[in-house]
Each structure stands twice: as C-alpha cells, then as structure tokens.
Design a protein around this motif. Structure first.
Motif, PDB file in Angstrom:
ATOM      1  N   ILE A 142       0.814  -1.213   0.000  1.00 24.26           N
ATOM      2  CA  ILE A 142       0.000   0.000   0.000  1.00 24.26           C
ATOM      3  C   ILE A 142       0.850   1.267   0.000  1.00 24.26           C
ATOM      4  CG2 ILE A 142      -1.994  -1.090   1.078  1.00 24.26           C
ATOM      5  CD1 ILE A 142      -1.063   0.047   3.758  1.00 24.26           C
ATOM      6  N   GLY A 143       2.155   1.109  -0.012  1.00 23.38           N
ATOM      7  CA  GLY A 143       3.035   2.266  -0.055  1.00 23.38           C
ATOM      8  C   GLY A 143       4.425   1.877  -0.500  1.00 23.38           C
ATOM      9  N   ASP A 144       4.983   2.667  -1.410  1.00 26.90           N
ATOM     10  CA  ASP A 144       6.333   2.389  -1.904  1.00 26.90           C
ATOM     11  C   ASP A 144       7.011   3.718  -2.217  1.00 26.90           C
ATOM     12  OD1 ASP A 144       8.652   1.451  -2.989  1.00 26.90           O
ATOM     13  OD2 ASP A 144       7.729   0.305  -4.609  1.00 26.90           O
ATOM     14  N   ARG A 145       7.715   4.247  -1.240  1.00 25.64           N
ATOM     15  CA  ARG A 145       8.437   5.502  -1.414  1.00 25.64           C
ATOM     16  C   ARG A 145       9.896   5.180  -1.698  1.00 25.64           C
ATOM     17  NH1 ARG A 145       6.144  10.347   2.047  1.00 25.64           N
ATOM     18  NH2 ARG A 145       3.926   9.841   2.056  1.00 25.64           N
ATOM     19  N   PRO A 146      10.398   5.614  -2.828  1.00 24.70           N
ATOM     20  CA  PRO A 146      11.778   5.274  -3.183  1.00 24.70           C
ATOM     21  C   PRO A 146      12.779   6.014  -2.305  1.00 24.70           C
ATOM     22  CG  PRO A 146      10.885   6.859  -4.747  1.00 24.70           C
ATOM     23  CD  PRO A 146       9.751   6.462  -3.849  1.00 24.70           C
ATOM     24  N   SER A 147      13.950   5.416  -2.158  1.00 25.19           N
ATOM     25  CA  SER A 147      15.018   6.046  -1.392  1.00 25.19           C
ATOM     26  C   SER A 147      16.167   6.397  -2.320  1.00 25.19           C
ATOM     27  CB  SER A 147      15.494   5.115  -0.271  1.00 25.19           C
ATOM     28  OG  SER A 147      15.839   3.846  -0.792  1.00 25.19           O
ATOM     29  N   GLY A 148      17.161   7.052  -1.774  1.00 30.07           N
ATOM     30  CA  GLY A 148      18.322   7.462  -2.560  1.00 30.07           C
ATOM     31  C   GLY A 148      18.863   8.769  -2.024  1.00 30.07           C
ATOM     32  N   LYS A 149      19.829   9.353  -2.735  1.00 31.69           N
ATOM     33  CA  LYS A 149      20.377  10.626  -2.276  1.00 31.69           C
ATOM     34  C   LYS A 149      20.892  11.459  -3.440  1.00 31.69           C
ATOM     35  CE  LYS A 149      25.176   9.222  -1.384  1.00 31.69           C
ATOM     36  NZ  LYS A 149      26.260   9.184  -0.372  1.00 31.69           N
ATOM     37  N   THR A 150      20.834  12.760  -3.250  1.00 30.19           N
ATOM     38  CA  THR A 150      21.563  13.694  -4.089  1.00 30.19           C
ATOM     39  C   THR A 150      22.854  13.989  -3.338  1.00 30.19           C
ATOM     40  OG1 THR A 150      19.524  14.698  -4.936  1.00 30.19           O
ATOM     41  CG2 THR A 150      21.560  15.971  -5.176  1.00 30.19           C
ATOM     42  N   ASP A 151      23.969  13.685  -3.952  1.00 34.25           N
ATOM     43  CA  ASP A 151      25.243  13.801  -3.253  1.00 34.25           C
ATOM     44  C   ASP A 151      25.450  15.206  -2.701  1.00 34.25           C
ATOM     45  OD1 ASP A 151      27.837  12.025  -2.950  1.00 34.25           O
ATOM     46  OD2 ASP A 151      28.498  14.091  -3.286  1.00 34.25           O
ATOM     47  N   ALA A 152      26.088  15.270  -1.538  1.00 34.39           N
ATOM     48  CA  ALA A 152      26.313  16.560  -0.891  1.00 34.39           C
ATOM     49  C   ALA A 152      27.165  17.493  -1.732  1.00 34.39           C
ATOM     50  CB  ALA A 152      26.954  16.357   0.476  1.00 34.39           C
ATOM     51  N   SER A 153      27.927  16.936  -2.665  1.00 36.56           N
ATOM     52  CA  SER A 153      28.773  17.768  -3.522  1.00 36.56           C
ATOM     53  C   SER A 153      28.036  18.273  -4.759  1.00 36.56           C
ATOM     54  CB  SER A 153      30.009  16.969  -3.974  1.00 36.56           C
ATOM     55  OG  SER A 153      29.626  15.852  -4.762  1.00 36.56           O
ATOM     56  N   ALA A 154      26.793  17.800  -4.965  1.00 36.92           N
ATOM     57  CA  ALA A 154      26.025  18.216  -6.133  1.00 36.92           C
ATOM     58  C   ALA A 154      25.717  19.706  -6.063  1.00 36.92           C
ATOM     59  CB  ALA A 154      24.724  17.420  -6.227  1.00 36.92           C
ATOM     60  N   ALA A 155      25.604  20.337  -7.217  1.00 35.36           N
ATOM     61  CA  ALA A 155      25.412  21.784  -7.279  1.00 35.36           C
ATOM     62  C   ALA A 155      24.185  22.235  -6.503  1.00 35.36           C
ATOM     63  CB  ALA A 155      25.316  22.235  -8.739  1.00 35.36           C
ATOM     64  N   ILE A 156      23.077  21.519  -6.627  1.00 35.41           N
ATOM     65  CA  ILE A 156      21.849  21.972  -5.972  1.00 35.41           C
ATOM     66  C   ILE A 156      21.987  21.937  -4.454  1.00 35.41           C
ATOM     67  CG2 ILE A 156      20.702  19.707  -5.947  1.00 35.41           C
ATOM     68  CD1 ILE A 156      18.092  21.229  -6.618  1.00 35.41           C
ATOM     69  N   VAL A 157      22.691  20.955  -3.922  1.00 34.66           N
ATOM     70  CA  VAL A 157      22.900  20.879  -2.476  1.00 34.66           C
ATOM     71  C   VAL A 157      23.849  21.981  -2.032  1.00 34.66           C
ATOM     72  CG1 VAL A 157      23.646  19.438  -0.552  1.00 34.66           C
ATOM     73  CG2 VAL A 157      22.496  18.394  -2.506  1.00 34.66           C
ATOM     74  N   GLN A 158      24.930  22.162  -2.781  1.00 31.09           N
ATOM     75  CA  GLN A 158      25.890  23.202  -2.450  1.00 31.09           C
ATOM     76  C   GLN A 158      25.244  24.595  -2.512  1.00 31.09           C
ATOM     77  OE1 GLN A 158      29.531  23.141  -1.754  1.00 31.09           O
ATOM     78  NE2 GLN A 158      28.801  21.156  -1.005  1.00 31.09           N
ATOM     79  N   ARG A 159      24.379  24.791  -3.496  1.00 28.99           N
ATOM     80  CA  ARG A 159      23.695  26.080  -3.614  1.00 28.99           C
ATOM     81  C   ARG A 159      22.747  26.304  -2.443  1.00 28.99           C
ATOM     82  NH1 ARG A 159      23.075  25.135 -10.112  1.00 28.99           N
ATOM     83  NH2 ARG A 159      24.828  26.480 -10.737  1.00 28.99           N
ATOM     84  N   ALA A 160      22.055  25.251  -2.023  1.00 24.36           N
ATOM     85  CA  ALA A 160      21.176  25.382  -0.870  1.00 24.36           C
ATOM     86  C   ALA A 160      21.982  25.677   0.391  1.00 24.36           C
ATOM     87  CB  ALA A 160      20.347  24.109  -0.692  1.00 24.36           C
ATOM     88  N   MET A 161      23.125  25.044   0.513  1.00 20.67           N
ATOM     89  CA  MET A 161      23.989  25.302   1.661  1.00 20.67           C
ATOM     90  C   MET A 161      24.526  26.734   1.631  1.00 20.67           C
ATOM     91  SD  MET A 161      26.118  21.719   1.899  1.00 20.67           S
ATOM     92  CE  MET A 161      26.962  22.164   3.415  1.00 20.67           C
ATOM     93  N   ALA A 162      24.929  27.164   0.435  1.00 25.47           N
ATOM     94  CA  ALA A 162      25.462  28.525   0.306  1.00 25.47           C
ATOM     95  C   ALA A 162      24.390  29.568   0.605  1.00 25.47           C
ATOM     96  CB  ALA A 162      26.032  28.728  -1.094  1.00 25.47           C
ATOM     97  N   ALA A 163      23.172  29.313   0.153  1.00 18.41           N
ATOM     98  CA  ALA A 163      22.071  30.249   0.416  1.00 18.41           C
ATOM     99  C   ALA A 163      21.759  30.294   1.910  1.00 18.41           C
ATOM    100  CB  ALA A 163      20.831  29.841  -0.367  1.00 18.41           C
ATOM    101  N   THR A 164      21.823  29.145   2.560  1.00 12.30           N
ATOM    102  CA  THR A 164      21.613  29.097   4.005  1.00 12.30           C
ATOM    103  C   THR A 164      22.718  29.861   4.726  1.00 12.30           C
ATOM    104  OG1 THR A 164      20.599  26.911   3.743  1.00 12.30           O
ATOM    105  CG2 THR A 164      21.269  27.548   5.967  1.00 12.30           C
ATOM    106  N   SER A 165      23.950  29.649   4.281  1.00 12.33           N
ATOM    107  CA  SER A 165      25.095  30.340   4.872  1.00 12.33           C
ATOM    108  C   SER A 165      24.983  31.846   4.687  1.00 12.33           C
ATOM    109  CB  SER A 165      26.395  29.831   4.247  1.00 12.33           C
ATOM    110  OG  SER A 165      26.577  28.450   4.488  1.00 12.33           O
ATOM    111  N   TYR A 166      24.438  32.262   3.533  1.00 18.03           N
ATOM    112  CA  TYR A 166      24.257  33.685   3.282  1.00 18.03           C
ATOM    113  C   TYR A 166      23.369  34.316   4.349  1.00 18.03           C
ATOM    114  CZ  TYR A 166      23.043  38.075   1.026  1.00 18.03           C
ATOM    115  OH  TYR A 166      22.856  39.407   0.769  1.00 18.03           O
ATOM    116  N   MET A 167      22.435  33.513   4.877  1.00 15.55           N
ATOM    117  CA  MET A 167      21.559  33.995   5.943  1.00 15.55           C
ATOM    118  C   MET A 167      22.248  33.947   7.311  1.00 15.55           C
ATOM    119  SD  MET A 167      18.744  34.610   4.298  1.00 15.55           S
ATOM    120  CE  MET A 167      18.062  34.230   2.680  1.00 15.55           C
ATOM    121  N   ASN A 168      23.525  33.586   7.294  1.00 18.16           N
ATOM    122  CA  ASN A 168      24.319  33.451   8.522  1.00 18.16           C
ATOM    123  C   ASN A 168      23.769  32.365   9.430  1.00 18.16           C
ATOM    124  OD1 ASN A 168      26.618  34.130   9.992  1.00 18.16           O
ATOM    125  ND2 ASN A 168      25.492  35.519  11.330  1.00 18.16           N
ATOM    126  N   VAL A 169      23.294  31.301   8.799  1.00 21.07           N
ATOM    127  CA  VAL A 169      22.787  30.134   9.506  1.00 21.07           C
ATOM    128  C   VAL A 169      23.572  28.926   9.023  1.00 21.07           C
ATOM    129  CG1 VAL A 169      20.794  28.628   9.831  1.00 21.07           C
ATOM    130  CG2 VAL A 169      20.484  31.107   9.795  1.00 21.07           C
TER     131      VAL A 169
END
Length: 453
Positions: free
Chosen positions: A349-376
């Motif tokens: 009744i449920g099948d949610r796939p797993s996996g990861k976007t590597d921490a070095s991927a651009a989208i993750v790095q951009r999210a981290m950089a945007a968070t850092s820009y907020m000084n968080v």
C-alpha cells in the motif's frame, strides 16, 4: 512530510540520530556558516544576492508579509483531506494565475502546475509544495490565534510551503526577475500517508515534462536541507479463513493465530538485521479483525511500515516480512483439524523510493550557500518528502523549509509562528535563481514582453 533523521553540516564527522519532527530540529550548528560549502557556490549566491532585482524582491517579501499571512489563513481554512485535494487545488491555481504565472493548469491527478517561462527555456526547474494534509474530511481547520501564533491542522505542513512559493512568484514578478530556465511552480497532491507521493510520481512519469532539477518546500525554518530520501515499504497483510463458532468449529484455521506468528517471526528476525548499519526501522502499526469473543475470526489483518534510506536494507527487511508471512501461513495450515486452508493476501500500500543527491552536487551546495548567506549553519538531512521521487530518478533535488517556526505537525494542535518568515522566501529565491539562472541581459521589461508573447 515524514521526518526522522538529522545530519549536521559537512564539517561534522559523526551522525546524529533524532526522533523529533523537522520543525524541532532547526538548530544552528556551532560551526561557521560556510562550513562544507565550496567557495564558488558561496560566491555565486553572494553575486545573486547583490543584484538590484534580487534586493528588490527581498524587500518585497518583507512588505508582503500581511498578504502572505492572509494567503496562509485562506488556504489553511480550505480543507484538503487525503485524496480530496480538488477544492484547494482550484483555489491555489487561481492564486498562482493572479500572481503572474504565464500559464496555470490542473493535471489528471489534481496537481496544480504554474509555468513561468524562461528566456532560454532549455532547462526546467520545479519548485513545489504539497496540497494535501493528513487530516480527514470534516476536521475543523479554522485558524485560531494565541498571541502571534497560528494554530490549525495543516497550517505548517504544508500550507505554509504553498504560500511561500506563491510569495516567491509574486516577488519575481514585482522585481521583474527573469530566469534562463522555465520554472514550474507546483502544488502537488498525495504527499502524506497512503497518498504515497502519487502527485510527484505522476508529474515525473515517463512522457511527462522533462525536469532538470527539483526544489521541494516542506517544513519550517531556514537551516535544513534534505538531500537524502528516506524510502518506505508499506503493506496490508490479510489472513483469511472460513470463520466459525469458537467451540463448534474448533480445529479450523484461525487467522489471528497466523497473524500472531507472522508478527513474531518478522519482528524477531528484523530486530537482528536492523541493529547495525544504516538506520532501518519497522513497525506493525495497525491490527484488526474478528467479530466476537465466541467466534473464530474469518479474517485478521495488519498494516506494516518499514523505512530506510538504503534501498538494499529496505529490501532485506521486506524479504524477512514475506518469509515470516509464508511461514505462519504454512504452520497454521499444518495444524488444522478440519475445513479449508487459510489464505493470505499481501498488498503493498506504499512504496516511497530512497536514494540521495550527493552533498557535492550543485543543488545541495547552492542550498547550503544560500543558508550560509543567511548566517545560519546548513544542516544536511534525510527525510521522506516529495523529493524522494526525483532523487530516486537521478534528478538533482532537495527539500528546504519555508521559514518561520512551527510544531505539532500531524496533530490538531499544529502551529506556526511568523518569526522572520520572509527569510524563508529569500532563501528559496536564491536557490531557485541559482538553479534556473538569473537573466542579466536586456532590460527585464523587454525580455518579458518578448518571451511571453
């Protein structure tokens, strides 16, 4: 959103496992805000934030706060029970159209999709929040105030996400921000519970729109970045027999007996394999069946949830369940004294796939950089969100929060506080523009006129 695990910023070497929901985990690390972020992405986000149009949008989010709150209350008080999101979908579609999207439509499963055309259009970026809540039809969703805090079922998860990306669209329009890529603003159905991510699965189906990157907005705060999808398998298992009088029909198969054995065999073996390696969980969550104390039941059923970010570990536990069910079935049939055999129906009744976007991927790095820009300090997380599906398909994807502070998700006392909520929209905009590309060419008004004819 289903949230179980926190991984701090990349500078941390150890894993920290927590059981609190996402809203309770927005804690700032003691590391510097840019720990683990490549300099090129820090520079990219800094350059974006320095653009006059982006500054204008940032201020617009602040000025828009009263209207954003009205939008949140309006949508929260529009019920959106599981599998019955149509009313909210229609309202949200109208709001996106009024906000300035080039085209808005509701697809076959009631996803709301609003397209904002890019100058080049060679890439498509999705920004998405989910329309559904966990609350059944008839739940009182009237927003109540306690001081500055809003209380209502679904006010944070994920109605706040819907209003956040709506505000981002409004801000882009107000600041005449144009992107290179097409952007799809999506209100998705079926994120919660037995919805099984059906909205996003449909959106990303074969033959659907080609999506190059995916940003889900779910949860509050501005620190968390979910880049690892927590997969799950869910089953309803039903043992069936003829049923009969507890004395007169004694000796026929008993579905309850088989169910009890299946639970014992499964949990005994699952306990062994989940004590090491990647965190993997299992839960016999619902049990039902039987009619009377003096009747042998004709059926007995249970619902089971298993979770892991490791597909291999999840499949291993799944196989233990299947083996336990068959062993219990065979043993119960082996001891019967009369009547037909017991049967079993195993339904996923449920099948949610797993996996990861590597921490070095651009989208993750951009999210981290945007968070850092907020000084968080950015926090890399694992959770079960709509990002699971694109991650499993190899599409770069993250889930980020919508700002503010909240708690009590999935309860009648769910709450959200507008504690500098505009920072959520600012971070979302930075990540979106980094992925979609900010058009810095001709005057925005001219570009808009040309590309939207």
């Amino acid at each position: 959103m289903n949230r179980v695990l926190l991984l701090p910023a990349l500078a941390f070497a150890s894993l920290l496992y927590l059981s609190e929901p996402l809203q309770a985990q927005q804690k700032t690390s003691k590391t510097t805000a840019t720990s683990g972020v490549e300099k090129r992405y820090v520079d990219e986000i800094g350059t974006l934030a320095s653009q006059s149009s982006v500054k204008k949008a940032f201020q617009f989010f602040v000025d828009l706060e009263p209207q954003t709150m009205k939008d949140l209350i309006n949508l929260t008080e529009t019920p959106s029970p599981p599998f019955k999101e149509t009313v909210r979908a229609k309202k949200y579609a109208a709001m996106l159209k009024e906000a300035g999207a080039d085209s808005v439509w509701i697809d076959e499963v009631s996803n709301v999709i609003a397209k904002r055309k890019g100058r080049k259009g060679s890439k498509t970026v999705v920004i998405e929040s989910h329309l559904d809540t966990v609350f059944p039809e008839g739940t009182d969703v009237k927003v109540k105030y306690k001081g500055d805090t809003l209380y209502a079922p679904g006010v944070g998860d994920d109605t706040r996400g819907l209003t956040a990306i709506l505000a981002v669209l409004k801000g882009m329009e107000a600041a005449s921000i144009e992107t290179d890529a097409d952007v799809l603003f999506v209100g998705a159905v079926g994120e919660e519970g037995l919805g099984d991510l059906r909205g996003v699965k449909h959106l990303l189906r074969k033959g659907g729109p080609k999506v190059d990157s995916y940003i889900a907005v779910d949860g509050d705060g501005i620190s968390s970045i979910v880049h690892r999808g927590l997969g799950s398998h869910r089953y309803r298992i039903t043992f069936k027999g003829p049923g009969g009088h507890s004395y007169g029909s004694f000796g026929i198969v008993n579905p309850h007996s088989a169910l009890g054995k299946a639970i014992y065999y499964f949990t005994t073996e699952a306990d062994k394999v989940t004590r090491q390696g990647v965190k993997t969980t299992y839960s016999v969550s619902v049990i039902n069946g039987g009619t009377s104390v003096n009747a042998i039941p004709y059926e007995s059923w249970m619902e089971i949830d298993m979770r892991s970010e490791s597909p291999e570990k999840l499949n291993e536990v799944d196989q233990l369940l299947q083996a336990a069910v068959q062993r219990a079935l065979n043993e119960e049939n082996g001891i019967k004294r009369q009547g037909p055999d017991l049967t079993v129906d195993v339904k996923k009744i449920g099948d949610r796939p797993s996996g990861k976007t590597d921490a070095s991927a651009a989208i993750v790095q951009r999210a981290m950089a945007a968070t850092s820009y907020m000084n968080v300090a950015p926090q890399l997380d694992v959770a079960s969100t709509n990002a699971n599906t694109p991650i499993a398909l190899g599409i770069p994807a993250v889930t980020i929060g919508s700002g503010g502070t909240g708690g009590g998700e999935h309860s009648l006392n769910e709450w959200w506080l507008n504690d500098k909520g505009y920072l959520g929209m600012q971070r979302i905009l930075l990540v979106l523009l980094a992925e979609a590309g900010l058009d810095k060419g001709a005057a925005a008004s001219k570009v808009k006129a040309e590309k939207r004819r």
